[in-house]
Design a protein around this motif. Structure first.
Motif, PDB file in Angstrom:
ATOM      1  N   SER A 148       2.796 -24.841   9.824  1.00 45.00           N
ATOM      2  CA  SER A 148       1.728 -25.026  10.811  1.00 45.00           C
ATOM      3  C   SER A 148       1.020 -26.375  10.719  1.00 45.00           C
ATOM      4  CB  SER A 148       0.688 -23.911  10.645  1.00 45.00           C
ATOM      5  OG  SER A 148       0.105 -23.963   9.349  1.00 45.00           O
ATOM      6  N   ASN A 149       1.422 -27.194   9.727  1.00 40.27           N
ATOM      7  CA  ASN A 149       0.739 -28.481   9.498  1.00 40.27           C
ATOM      8  C   ASN A 149      -0.751 -28.285   9.238  1.00 40.27           C
ATOM      9  OD1 ASN A 149       2.980 -30.275   9.755  1.00 40.27           O
ATOM     10  ND2 ASN A 149       2.934 -29.941  11.972  1.00 40.27           N
ATOM     11  N   ARG A 150      -1.063 -27.237   8.496  1.00 42.26           N
ATOM     12  CA  ARG A 150      -2.436 -26.961   8.086  1.00 42.26           C
ATOM     13  C   ARG A 150      -2.519 -26.992   6.569  1.00 42.26           C
ATOM     14  NH1 ARG A 150      -6.003 -23.967  12.111  1.00 42.26           N
ATOM     15  NH2 ARG A 150      -4.897 -24.251  14.091  1.00 42.26           N
ATOM     16  N   THR A 151      -3.731 -27.057   6.055  1.00 38.61           N
ATOM     17  CA  THR A 151      -3.906 -27.018   4.609  1.00 38.61           C
ATOM     18  C   THR A 151      -3.802 -25.570   4.132  1.00 38.61           C
ATOM     19  OG1 THR A 151      -6.302 -26.685   4.651  1.00 38.61           O
ATOM     20  CG2 THR A 151      -5.500 -28.968   4.764  1.00 38.61           C
ATOM     21  N   PRO A 152      -3.468 -25.356   2.869  1.00 36.07           N
ATOM     22  CA  PRO A 152      -3.444 -23.998   2.342  1.00 36.07           C
ATOM     23  C   PRO A 152      -4.776 -23.264   2.538  1.00 36.07           C
ATOM     24  CG  PRO A 152      -2.308 -25.456   0.845  1.00 36.07           C
ATOM     25  CD  PRO A 152      -2.930 -26.331   1.890  1.00 36.07           C
ATOM     26  N   ASP A 153      -5.884 -23.962   2.348  1.00 37.05           N
ATOM     27  CA  ASP A 153      -7.188 -23.319   2.540  1.00 37.05           C
ATOM     28  C   ASP A 153      -7.369 -22.862   3.986  1.00 37.05           C
ATOM     29  OD1 ASP A 153      -7.909 -23.603  -0.091  1.00 37.05           O
ATOM     30  OD2 ASP A 153      -9.180 -25.362   0.229  1.00 37.05           O
ATOM     31  N   GLU A 154      -6.884 -23.658   4.922  1.00 35.44           N
ATOM     32  CA  GLU A 154      -6.991 -23.279   6.331  1.00 35.44           C
ATOM     33  C   GLU A 154      -6.142 -22.040   6.626  1.00 35.44           C
ATOM     34  OE1 GLU A 154      -7.898 -27.515   8.594  1.00 35.44           O
ATOM     35  OE2 GLU A 154      -5.830 -27.028   8.030  1.00 35.44           O
ATOM     36  N   SER A 200       0.185 -17.971  -3.306  1.00 37.11           N
ATOM     37  CA  SER A 200       0.142 -19.400  -2.994  1.00 37.11           C
ATOM     38  C   SER A 200       1.481 -19.904  -2.460  1.00 37.11           C
ATOM     39  CB  SER A 200      -0.282 -20.211  -4.217  1.00 37.11           C
ATOM     40  OG  SER A 200       0.711 -20.183  -5.232  1.00 37.11           O
ATOM     41  N   VAL A 201       2.580 -19.320  -2.930  1.00 39.56           N
ATOM     42  CA  VAL A 201       3.896 -19.706  -2.416  1.00 39.56           C
ATOM     43  C   VAL A 201       3.999 -19.357  -0.935  1.00 39.56           C
ATOM     44  CG1 VAL A 201       6.376 -19.254  -2.582  1.00 39.56           C
ATOM     45  CG2 VAL A 201       5.002 -19.470  -4.665  1.00 39.56           C
ATOM     46  N   ARG A 202       3.556 -18.170  -0.596  1.00 40.89           N
ATOM     47  CA  ARG A 202       3.554 -17.729   0.803  1.00 40.89           C
ATOM     48  C   ARG A 202       2.640 -18.609   1.651  1.00 40.89           C
ATOM     49  NH1 ARG A 202       1.176 -11.782   2.274  1.00 40.89           N
ATOM     50  NH2 ARG A 202       1.323 -11.891   4.562  1.00 40.89           N
ATOM     51  N   LEU A 253      -2.766 -19.781  13.488  1.00 42.32           N
ATOM     52  CA  LEU A 253      -2.238 -20.979  12.829  1.00 42.32           C
ATOM     53  C   LEU A 253      -1.869 -22.070  13.829  1.00 42.32           C
ATOM     54  CD1 LEU A 253      -0.011 -19.449   9.996  1.00 42.32           C
ATOM     55  CD2 LEU A 253      -2.341 -20.340   9.849  1.00 42.32           C
ATOM     56  N   GLY A 254      -1.897 -21.743  15.111  1.00 45.06           N
ATOM     57  CA  GLY A 254      -1.602 -22.741  16.130  1.00 45.06           C
ATOM     58  C   GLY A 254      -0.152 -23.167  16.185  1.00 45.06           C
ATOM     59  N   CYS A 255       0.748 -22.264  15.809  1.00 45.20           N
ATOM     60  CA  CYS A 255       2.185 -22.546  15.857  1.00 45.20           C
ATOM     61  C   CYS A 255       2.922 -21.216  15.975  1.00 45.20           C
ATOM     62  CB  CYS A 255       2.655 -23.296  14.613  1.00 45.20           C
ATOM     63  SG  CYS A 255       2.613 -22.298  13.109  1.00 45.20           S
ATOM     64  N   THR A 256       4.196 -21.277  16.270  1.00 41.62           N
ATOM     65  CA  THR A 256       4.980 -20.041  16.335  1.00 41.62           C
ATOM     66  C   THR A 256       5.425 -19.637  14.943  1.00 41.62           C
ATOM     67  OG1 THR A 256       5.791 -20.568  18.551  1.00 41.62           O
ATOM     68  CG2 THR A 256       7.062 -18.962  17.275  1.00 41.62           C
TER      69      THR A 256
END
Length: 216
Positions: free
Chosen positions: A42-48, A32-34, A80-83
């Protein structure tokens, strides 16, 4: 050969190699830390993040060596849509790991009596960068930290255990494999190794004493 036969043979020949899993054996691993670090990046939720990396099968492909490190990072970034740079990935992995001091102390004592090594289901990045990810493991095991990806197979496939012990020049029956997951221990036994499922350092100590690898 069944587990009892392997144990009997091991007692006659002695254990020449203790092969440790890394996550939740040599280190306490908190995925979960990772995940949370990658979520912030990535401005995403952990579930995503979990769905993108683990749910897509990307992590399993990387563990099995089906893709190289750079392709793994590129695909992680795309999903993740980010670098996600090498630094980002390593920092997320490093923060998720806390050394298990009791088990590392056992490994240090064992190393005075037989060989020790690590076999972990992970991309090659973990093997290559272990000194930065977990210095105590790097200092204790040296060059003998192996990611499953380096053998183009992942636990519990018999191939990965056999390739690992083969690279070390040790017979399977003279190898004790330690992992927290029952399926991986069973895989090792199917490949002819001795196996112990790690559930705590006290029971591990009993197992090691049975093989005369720790003092009473």
């Amino acid at each position: 050969m069944n587990e009892k036969s392997i144990r009997d043979k091991s007692r006659q020949q002695g254990v020449s190699l203790v092969l440790f899993d890394m996550d939740d054996v040599l280190v306490h691993y908190d995925r979960s830390v990772r995940v949370n670090r990658l979520a912030r990046l990535s401005n995403r939720t952990p579930d995503e993040v979990v769905h993108a990396i683990w749910g897509s099968g990307l992590e399993a492909q990387a563990d099995a060596g089906s893709i190289d490190d750079m392709a793994y990072l590129r695909q992680t970034s795309a999903l993740l849509g980010c670098t996600v740079s090498l630094y980002d990935w390593l920092e997320a992995r490093r923060e998720s790991m806390t050394p298990n001091v009791e088990v590392l102390a056992f490994a240090a004592e064992i190393s005075r009596r037989c060989r020790i090594a690590v076999l972990t289901n992970n991309p090659r990045l973990v093997e290559t960068h272990i000194a930065g990810l977990c210095p105590p493991i790097a200092e204790l095991f040296g060059a003998h930290v192996y990611a499953s990806a380096s053998f183009n197979a992942a636990k519990p496939c018999a191939e990965v255990y056999l390739k690992c012990v083969g690279a070390l020049g040790v017979a399977p029956a003279q190898t004790l494999f330690i992992d927290d997951l029952a399926v991986n221990v069973e895989g090792a036994r199917n490949a002819g190794l001795l196996g112990h499922q790690f559930t705590g350092h006290r029971l591990l100590a009993d197992e090691l004493r049975e093989h005369r690898l720790l003092d009473e």
